[in-house]
Scaffold this active site. Structure first.
Site, PDB file in Angstrom:
ATOM      1  N   CYS A  76      -3.991 -24.442  -5.407  1.00 38.68           N
ATOM      2  CA  CYS A  76      -3.528 -24.370  -4.026  1.00 38.68           C
ATOM      3  C   CYS A  76      -2.769 -25.627  -3.620  1.00 38.68           C
ATOM      4  CB  CYS A  76      -4.706 -24.170  -3.080  1.00 38.68           C
ATOM      5  SG  CYS A  76      -5.465 -22.547  -3.221  1.00 38.68           S
ATOM      6  N   CYS A  99     -10.710 -17.433   4.913  1.00 35.70           N
ATOM      7  CA  CYS A  99      -9.427 -18.035   4.543  1.00 35.70           C
ATOM      8  C   CYS A  99      -9.247 -19.305   5.360  1.00 35.70           C
ATOM      9  CB  CYS A  99      -8.294 -17.037   4.803  1.00 35.70           C
ATOM     10  SG  CYS A  99      -6.708 -17.528   4.123  1.00 35.70           S
TER      11      CYS A  99
END
Length: 428
Positions: A354, A160
């Site tokens: 995103c 991540c």
């Protein structure tokens, strides 16, 4: 009548419960089992860490919302999943039987895999949990009083990377606003083979955009780098060449450091043959269904996804918000089919949309699908990204408090990014 248990109530689990209520029959029941009675909006943790948000701004008391939707809510942690017995054992000794189980636990944070890493007994901060972010904010206040070198990044095996980049630039913005940036050298340390890889081999020109931002803000970076150990005020790192050979270890001093750890599956679902892989992540097929235990599904960060390909230092694949939402929608539809005697037939889109906030700007990217080669491979930057992230935070928190279940990432992408279609075009 079918009883569906959702294990976990984070981004995937809470929405999973809402969407199941929309897909199941009136006689079916849904129970959510979670260790935390409150939902925390994890994407806002970097703002918490510099004092731009408080806990109450990003938390939702789940019990009243779940009750309003007719969902049983048990805020007790799981001790062990027993898939052969169709039950979840809780730490208080109770057992919850199920007809279908959806694992949506998120990950366990593997700070212990590196000596000195992490906020609990270690020397680095984290933004993975709101408790960590609050500790990071306390450390940030000490940095303001006593400026010094900063190291931000991710450890080997991390998957991540977006929050590491976000926090790097949010912190840089906060330091400039405090007028002490000139006294704080900043270094970004990552296992990625290049800046902007993100575990996805880049999206659009994320490499160029992020390198440009770092140069403009005088931030140094180290890629293909392992963190060997961390001591108070010092990090030992090792850069790895493409052929696997290593450069001499370096000692990096720091007054403040935030490093994201590698993830692994939580213990109640780990080590079960056929259910989890060696890292404890839940194995699923294209329908989010476990191949061995067909009444178990999984969504979110706890899902096993193989890495993109070999890199000099291990890098995992991120499970982004849009990707998780597509997993949730597919799972709800498939369980709805199964309780009606039909087959599971829905496949998640696994696209990425995103918004990476940098405090006063940011980078947005779209990958369709998330894993290359792609039909859409786009990235852009600007102040609008920060405004979009703030707007999304407010929208999502309102959605959680109201217990709504309609997909939100697709409509957000359509409105903000002007993309005509994000569904899987191969499905017809």
């Amino acid at each position: 009548m079918a009883h569906v248990v959702v294990l976990g109530a984070g981004l995937g689990g809470a929405i999973m419960a809402y969407e199941l209520k929309d897909q199941l029959r009136n006689e079916d029941t849904v129970t959510v089992v979670t260790k935390d009675p409150t939902y925390h909006f994890v994407p806002s943790n970097p703002w918490i860490a510099v004092g731009w948000r408080k806990r109450e701004d990003i938390t939702v008391d789940l019990a009243p919302t779940m009750a309003k939707r007719g969902i049983d809510f048990i805020p007790v942690a799981a001790q062990q999943v027993h898939p052969k017995e169709n039950r979840v054992e809780l730490i208080d000794g109770r057992s919850i039987s199920y007809d279908y189980l959806v694992i949506a636990t998120g990950p366990e944070l593997a700070f212990d895999e590196i000596e000195g890493l992490g906020p609990h007994g270690g020397f680095t901060q984290s933004v993975c949990h709101i408790d960590h972010a609050e500790k990071a904010e306390e450390a940030f206040q000490r940095l303001l009083a006593n400026p010094g070198p900063v190291i931000i990044g991710a450890a080997q095996g991390a998957s991540c990377f977006g929050p590491a980049y976000e926090f790097l630039f949010i912190l840089e913005t906060a330091l400039r606003r405090a007028k002490i940036r000139d006294r704080v050298p900043m270094t970004f340390v990552t296992p990625e083979p290049y800046v902007g890889h993100l575990g996805l081999d880049g999206v659009g020109d994320t490499k160029g955009l992020l390198e440009s931002e770092m140069r403009a803000k005088h931030i140094k970076w180290m890629t293909s780098t392992k963190v060997k150990k961390v001591a108070d005020g010092q990090m030992t790192v090792e850069e790895v060449n493409e052929d696997g050979t290593t450069k001499p270890e370096k000692m990096l001093p720091f007054a403040y450091s935030m490093m994201l750890p590698a993830f692994r599956g939580i213990k109640p679902v780990s080590g079960i043959e056929g259910l989890s892989n060696p890292r404890g992540f839940t194995i699923v097929d294209q329908h989010q269904q476990n191949p061995t235990f067909r009444n178990i599904f999984a969504v979110g960060v706890c899902v096993a996804i193989p890495p993109m390909g070999p890199t000099a230092v291990p890098c995992g694949v991120p499970k982004t918000g849009f990707m998780i939402e597509s997993m949730v929608t597919a799972t709800a539809h498939n369980i709805g089919n199964l309780v009606r005697g039909k087959a599971a037939d829905e496949v998640g889109t696994w696209n990425a949309v995103c918004l990476a906030d940098f405090g006063d700007g940011g980078i947005a990217f779209v990958a369709q699908p998330q894993i290359p080669p792609r039909n859409v491979n786009w990235s852009s930057s600007g102040k609008w990204v920060h405004l979009a992230k703030v707007g999304f935070e407010k929208y999502f928190m309102r959605k959680l408090r109201q217990g709504k279940s309609e997909p939100f990432y697709e409509s957000l992408a359509l409105k903000v990014l002007g993309i005509n279609k994000l569904k899987d075009t191969t499905k017809g």
